[in-house]
Design an enzyme around this catalytic site. Structure first.
Site, PDB file in Angstrom:
ATOM      1  CG  ASN A  62      -0.242  -0.310   2.507  1.00 47.24           C
ATOM      2  OD1 ASN A  62       0.419  -1.328   2.620  1.00 47.24           O
ATOM      3  ND2 ASN A  62      -0.368   0.557   3.479  1.00 47.24           N
ATOM      4  CD  GLN A 114      -3.604  -0.529  -1.308  1.00 41.93           C
ATOM      5  OE1 GLN A 114      -3.783   0.011  -2.404  1.00 41.93           O
ATOM      6  NE2 GLN A 114      -4.015   0.022  -0.177  1.00 41.93           N
ATOM      7  CG  HIS A 130     -12.293   1.627   1.672  1.00 43.84           C
ATOM      8  ND1 HIS A 130     -11.235   2.498   1.679  1.00 43.84           N
ATOM      9  CD2 HIS A 130     -12.059   0.752   2.668  1.00 43.84           C
ATOM     10  CE1 HIS A 130     -10.405   2.173   2.650  1.00 43.84           C
ATOM     11  NE2 HIS A 130     -10.882   1.107   3.260  1.00 43.84           N
ATOM     12  CB  THR A 165     -27.389  -8.283  12.367  1.00 40.05           C
ATOM     13  OG1 THR A 165     -28.004  -8.947  13.474  1.00 40.05           O
ATOM     14  CG2 THR A 165     -28.410  -8.007  11.281  1.00 40.05           C
ATOM     15  CB  CYS A 216      -4.535   4.001   9.857  1.00 38.63           C
ATOM     16  SG  CYS A 216      -3.418   2.736   9.335  1.00 38.63           S
TER      17      CYS A 216
HETATM   18  N1  PLP Z   1      -4.248  -3.988   4.246  1.00 35.67           N
HETATM   19  C1  PLP Z   1      -3.808  -3.094   3.353  1.00 35.67           C
HETATM   20  C2  PLP Z   1      -2.762  -3.500   2.369  1.00 35.67           C
HETATM   21  C3  PLP Z   1      -4.345  -1.799   3.334  1.00 35.67           C
HETATM   22  O1  PLP Z   1      -3.904  -0.918   2.435  1.00 35.67           O
HETATM   23  C4  PLP Z   1      -5.345  -1.459   4.277  1.00 35.67           C
HETATM   24  C5  PLP Z   1      -5.910  -0.096   4.297  1.00 35.67           C
HETATM   25  O2  PLP Z   1      -5.447   0.822   3.701  1.00 35.67           O
HETATM   26  C6  PLP Z   1      -5.763  -2.424   5.192  1.00 35.67           C
HETATM   27  C7  PLP Z   1      -5.195  -3.686   5.151  1.00 35.67           C
HETATM   28  C8  PLP Z   1      -6.823  -2.114   6.229  1.00 35.67           C
HETATM   29  O3  PLP Z   1      -8.032  -1.772   5.616  1.00 35.67           O
HETATM   30  P1  PLP Z   1      -9.282  -1.228   6.452  1.00 35.67           P
HETATM   31  O4  PLP Z   1      -8.784  -0.032   7.223  1.00 35.67           O
HETATM   32  O5  PLP Z   1     -10.281  -0.856   5.429  1.00 35.67           O
HETATM   33  O6  PLP Z   1      -9.743  -2.289   7.358  1.00 35.67           O
END
Ligand code: PLP
Length: 359
Positions: free
Chosen positions: A131, A159, A182, A218, A304
């Site tokens: 990512n 990704q 997303h 649910t 994040c």
């Molecule tokens: N794994 C990868 C490679 C990601 O890029 C991401 C989020 O950017 C995640 C896991 C975690 O995704 P989420 O925050 O939608 O749970």
């Protein structure tokens, strides 16, 4: 998604006709995913996103198999969803971990995986594409090694979906595959986990017998409806069109020519939409703020950890020093990214770097 927030408001677990209607939609959704993935419907589990899928895959499988062995393998460049999960299992539940190194482009060497597998190895988790840099791993090769050695393999393919050519979920040679809506224009808070039958990892959520007893709670029918639509429309023929995006991303990559801007994404075997750089001497937050003022939405490491000034663990693993790892800037292109937007970056970012390095 809108009808599932109004007209079809039933709970799929209810016995009455409104609930049965919702159940039929849920069952149909699972079938539709299975059609695209070319797997059994019972191998598709809907989740709240990648973080949950990863936790379910890793914690659930590790706990299920702990009587056979306690050794896990991952790599140093995984998303924190993976790294923090395996760290938890090591620190709190007595598992052992081998963290594979990567080369300067951020890839795991298949030979290193082969050598790291032990008699007590129960699970390997390696991502399909990174990512932060867009580096694509030789994931099918890594999965084949696990299969040959009789070890279960999970891949975080978050990704990868919607960006690379998709044939079937089996192309990863994985027993567990994490995806997240997303990342390919599905709704946030939606995800899925492929669990190859007959594997039945321990649950991580407890309560009802939803998702064939594998995920209590649910179901979020509206999110599932959006996710399934996105999987059908945007995965078999990837929504991030390589033909269009590669030339745009390559123009960004050419910023490598400027003094003080270093490309860290590999030129080959890279997601077409990702171009990442380091700007030694200017920390990520400063660059992001300047870009934002110019109307350019870029990122540092993972979204994040934007907001923290920790050096990127991915770049550190690729051998970059802290000065570089602190200055990561990632441009992620989308289906609507235009030439004008790329021109805007090229017109402003090198100039910003030049001015700020010389003060
Ligand atoms: N794994 C990868 C490679 C990601 O890029 C991401 C989020 O950017 C995640 C896991 C975690 O995704 P989420 O925050 O939608 O749970």
């Amino acid at each position: 998604m809108l009808p599932f927030l109004g007209e079809y408001f039933g709970n799929p677990s209810s016995i009455h006709r409104v609930g049965r209607k919702a159940r039929a939609i849920l069952d149909d959704s699972r079938e539709r995913v299975a059609q695209v993935w070319k797997c059994k419907a019972s191998e598709v589990v809907f989740t709240s996103g990648a973080t949950e899928s990863v936790s379910q895959a890793i914690c659930g499988t590790a706990r299920f198999l702990k009587s056979k062995g306690r050794h896990l393998i991952t790599s140093a460049v995984e998303h924190h969803a993976v790294l923090h999960t395996v760290e938890y299992l090591v620190n709190k539940e007595g598992f052992e971990l081998t963290t594979l190194p990567v080369d300067a482009e951020g890839r795991v060497a298949p030979q290193n995986l082969y050598s790291a597998i032990r008699d007590d190895t129960i699970l390997v988790s390696l991502m399909a594409a990174n990512n932060e840099t867009g580096a694509i791993q030789p994931v099918d090769e890594l999965g084949a090694i696990c299969r040959q050695r009789g070890v279960l393999f999970h891949t975080d393919a978050v990704q990868w979906f919607g960006k690379e050519p998709f044939e079937s979920i089996h192309q990863f040679n994985a027993d567990l595959v994490t995806i997240c809506g997303h990342k390919f224009y599905g709704p946030k808070g939606s995800g899925a986990l492929f669990i190859k039958s007959p594997l039945l990892p321990d649950p991580i959520l407890f309560g009802g017998g939803h998702e064939n007893g594998r995920r209590a709670g649910t179901e979020n029918l509206a999110a599932i409806a959006g996710l399934v639509e996105a999987i059908e429309r945007f995965v078999p023929s990837p929504v991030f069109d390589r033909c269009k995006l590669e030339s745009l991303a390559n123009r960004l990559c050419a910023m490598n020519e400027f003094d003080g801007i270093n490309l860290v994404s590999p030129l080959a075997k890279r997601l077409a939409n990702t171009a990442s750089f380091t700007v030694p001497g200017i920390d990520s937050m400063t660059s992001l703020a300047a870009l934002d003022l110019d109307g350019i939405c870029a990122s540092a490491g993972s979204a994040c950890s934007a907001g923290s000034l920790n050096p990127s663990h991915v770049l550190s693993a690729m051998g970059r020093n802290d000065n570089e790892a602190n200055s990561l800037i990632r441009f992620s292109l989308g289906r609507d990214t235009s030439e004008e937007e790329i021109n805007n970056v090229l017109a402003t970012f090198p100039d910003f770097v030049h001015r700020n390095r010389s003060v």
